[in-house]
Design a protein around this motif. Structure first.
Motif, PDB file in Angstrom:
ATOM      1  N   LEU A 195      -5.506   4.777  -8.328  1.00 28.02           N
ATOM      2  CA  LEU A 195      -4.782   3.770  -9.080  1.00 28.02           C
ATOM      3  C   LEU A 195      -3.447   3.508  -8.400  1.00 28.02           C
ATOM      4  O   LEU A 195      -2.678   4.442  -8.146  1.00 28.02           O
ATOM      5  N   LEU A 196      -3.194   2.234  -8.101  1.00 29.37           N
ATOM      6  CA  LEU A 196      -1.960   1.842  -7.440  1.00 29.37           C
ATOM      7  C   LEU A 196      -1.067   1.071  -8.407  1.00 29.37           C
ATOM      8  O   LEU A 196      -1.540   0.449  -9.361  1.00 29.37           O
ATOM      9  N   SER A 197       0.223   1.113  -8.142  1.00 22.51           N
ATOM     10  CA  SER A 197       1.185   0.372  -8.951  1.00 22.51           C
ATOM     11  C   SER A 197       2.124  -0.407  -8.039  1.00 22.51           C
ATOM     12  O   SER A 197       2.528   0.094  -6.977  1.00 22.51           O
ATOM     13  N   TYR A 198       2.459  -1.622  -8.437  1.00 21.95           N
ATOM     14  CA  TYR A 198       3.364  -2.431  -7.621  1.00 21.95           C
ATOM     15  C   TYR A 198       4.793  -1.931  -7.785  1.00 21.95           C
ATOM     16  O   TYR A 198       5.288  -1.756  -8.911  1.00 21.95           O
ATOM     17  N   LEU A 199       5.449  -1.694  -6.663  1.00 18.47           N
ATOM     18  CA  LEU A 199       6.839  -1.256  -6.669  1.00 18.47           C
ATOM     19  C   LEU A 199       7.720  -2.367  -6.112  1.00 18.47           C
ATOM     20  O   LEU A 199       7.640  -2.691  -4.918  1.00 18.47           O
ATOM     21  N   PRO A 200       8.556  -2.984  -6.942  1.00 19.97           N
ATOM     22  CA  PRO A 200       9.439  -4.050  -6.456  1.00 19.97           C
ATOM     23  C   PRO A 200      10.352  -3.596  -5.319  1.00 19.97           C
ATOM     24  O   PRO A 200      10.714  -4.385  -4.444  1.00 19.97           O
ATOM     25  N   GLU A 201      10.712  -2.298  -5.329  1.00 21.77           N
ATOM     26  CA  GLU A 201      11.621  -1.793  -4.287  1.00 21.77           C
ATOM     27  C   GLU A 201      11.001  -1.887  -2.893  1.00 21.77           C
ATOM     28  O   GLU A 201      11.694  -2.128  -1.908  1.00 21.77           O
ATOM     29  N   THR A 202       9.706  -1.655  -2.816  1.00 21.68           N
ATOM     30  CA  THR A 202       9.032  -1.690  -1.519  1.00 21.68           C
ATOM     31  C   THR A 202       8.261  -2.991  -1.311  1.00 21.68           C
ATOM     32  O   THR A 202       7.850  -3.294  -0.196  1.00 21.68           O
ATOM     33  N   GLY A 203       8.049  -3.741  -2.397  1.00 23.37           N
ATOM     34  CA  GLY A 203       7.284  -4.972  -2.291  1.00 23.37           C
ATOM     35  C   GLY A 203       5.823  -4.738  -1.993  1.00 23.37           C
ATOM     36  O   GLY A 203       5.139  -5.582  -1.409  1.00 23.37           O
ATOM     37  N   SER A 204       5.307  -3.570  -2.414  1.00 24.40           N
ATOM     38  CA  SER A 204       3.914  -3.238  -2.117  1.00 24.40           C
ATOM     39  C   SER A 204       3.326  -2.394  -3.242  1.00 24.40           C
ATOM     40  O   SER A 204       4.043  -1.884  -4.108  1.00 24.40           O
ATOM     41  N   PHE A 205       1.994  -2.263  -3.228  1.00 30.21           N
ATOM     42  CA  PHE A 205       1.300  -1.410  -4.182  1.00 30.21           C
ATOM     43  C   PHE A 205       1.222  -0.006  -3.602  1.00 30.21           C
ATOM     44  O   PHE A 205       0.723   0.188  -2.499  1.00 30.21           O
ATOM     45  N   GLU A 206       1.708   0.953  -4.356  1.00 33.57           N
ATOM     46  CA  GLU A 206       1.742   2.343  -3.920  1.00 33.57           C
ATOM     47  C   GLU A 206       0.926   3.206  -4.885  1.00 33.57           C
ATOM     48  O   GLU A 206       0.800   2.870  -6.067  1.00 33.57           O
TER      49      GLU A 206
END
Length: 215
Positions: A195-206
């Motif tokens: 399960l991935l979550s979008y992180l605004p800080e990195t601009g990607s799904f982590e």
């Protein structure tokens, strides 16, 4: 008929758990519901959000549709089912979190990426067009990449389109700005089982829950 019989057996198990062994469980739910989370998920039979998260009845308010899409706020005449669910969950139930749950191998996004989309049916083509901005972004940024790379990117970008559309609802915007509502973009990779979550800080799904490692 085998499927129907299996469903009835499943209901009997549900009944045994919540009405026989724990007979008080539904007493509080009969009069009202109090979920703290709205989940907007895909209709895909493989990605039931309650099963994926191990939730019990009453834990989450769920909207499911093709490609887990949320249209932008609008007052034009029509049957705005998703918008009605957003309105009810936020304004009436007072949920504190909204999760848009995308997933891999999504047939809705595959339909979006089909060149001859109009041949898919009278309802599917206009519905998936909600995610046109995701398709345009992927074409612009990853136009020369293999199909599977563009597909995954489009599935994830569509989640962000739905989150952006959520913010066009005045009552959602107001609650987000005052810290009363939190928006989450999740992505279930069924190929990897993570399960991935979008992180605004990195601009990607982590990874939110990484894949399990077999011994």
């Amino acid at each position: 008929m085998k499927d129907i019989a299996r469903f009835l057996t499943g209901f009997k198990n549900f009944q045994r758990t919540y009405f026989c062994e724990d007979s008080d469980f539904f007493k509080s739910l009969k009069s009202s519901q109090n979920p703290n989370v709205l989940v907007v998920a895909c209709s895909d039979s493989r990605v039931d959000p309650a099963i994926l998260t191990g939730c019990a009845p009453g834990d989450m308010f769920v909207v499911r549709n093709v490609a887990n899409l949320i249209p932008p706020y609008e007052k034009t005449p029509g049957l705005h089912g998703v918008s009605a669910a957003v309105e009810y969950s936020v304004k009436v139930l007072g949920v504190e979190h909204v999760i848009v749950l995308g997933h891999s191998c999504c047939g809705g996004i595959q339909a979006l990426m089909t060149p001859e989309r109009e041949g898919l049916g009278e309802f599917i083509a206009p519905w998936v067009s909600i995610a046109e901005p995701a398709l345009a972004e992927v074409a612009r940024e990853l136009g020369d990449k293999p199909d599977h790379v563009r597909m995954k990117a489009c599935e994830q970008a569509a989640v962000l389109v739905s989150l952006e559309n959520l913010l066009t609802f005045p009552f959602v915007w107001e609650r987000v700005m005052t810290g009363k509502l939190y928006l989450h973009g999740w992505y279930f990779d069924m190929e990897k089982g993570e399960l991935l979550s979008y992180l605004p800080e990195t601009g990607s799904f982590e990874p939110l829950v990484a894949r399990c490692v077999r011994p």
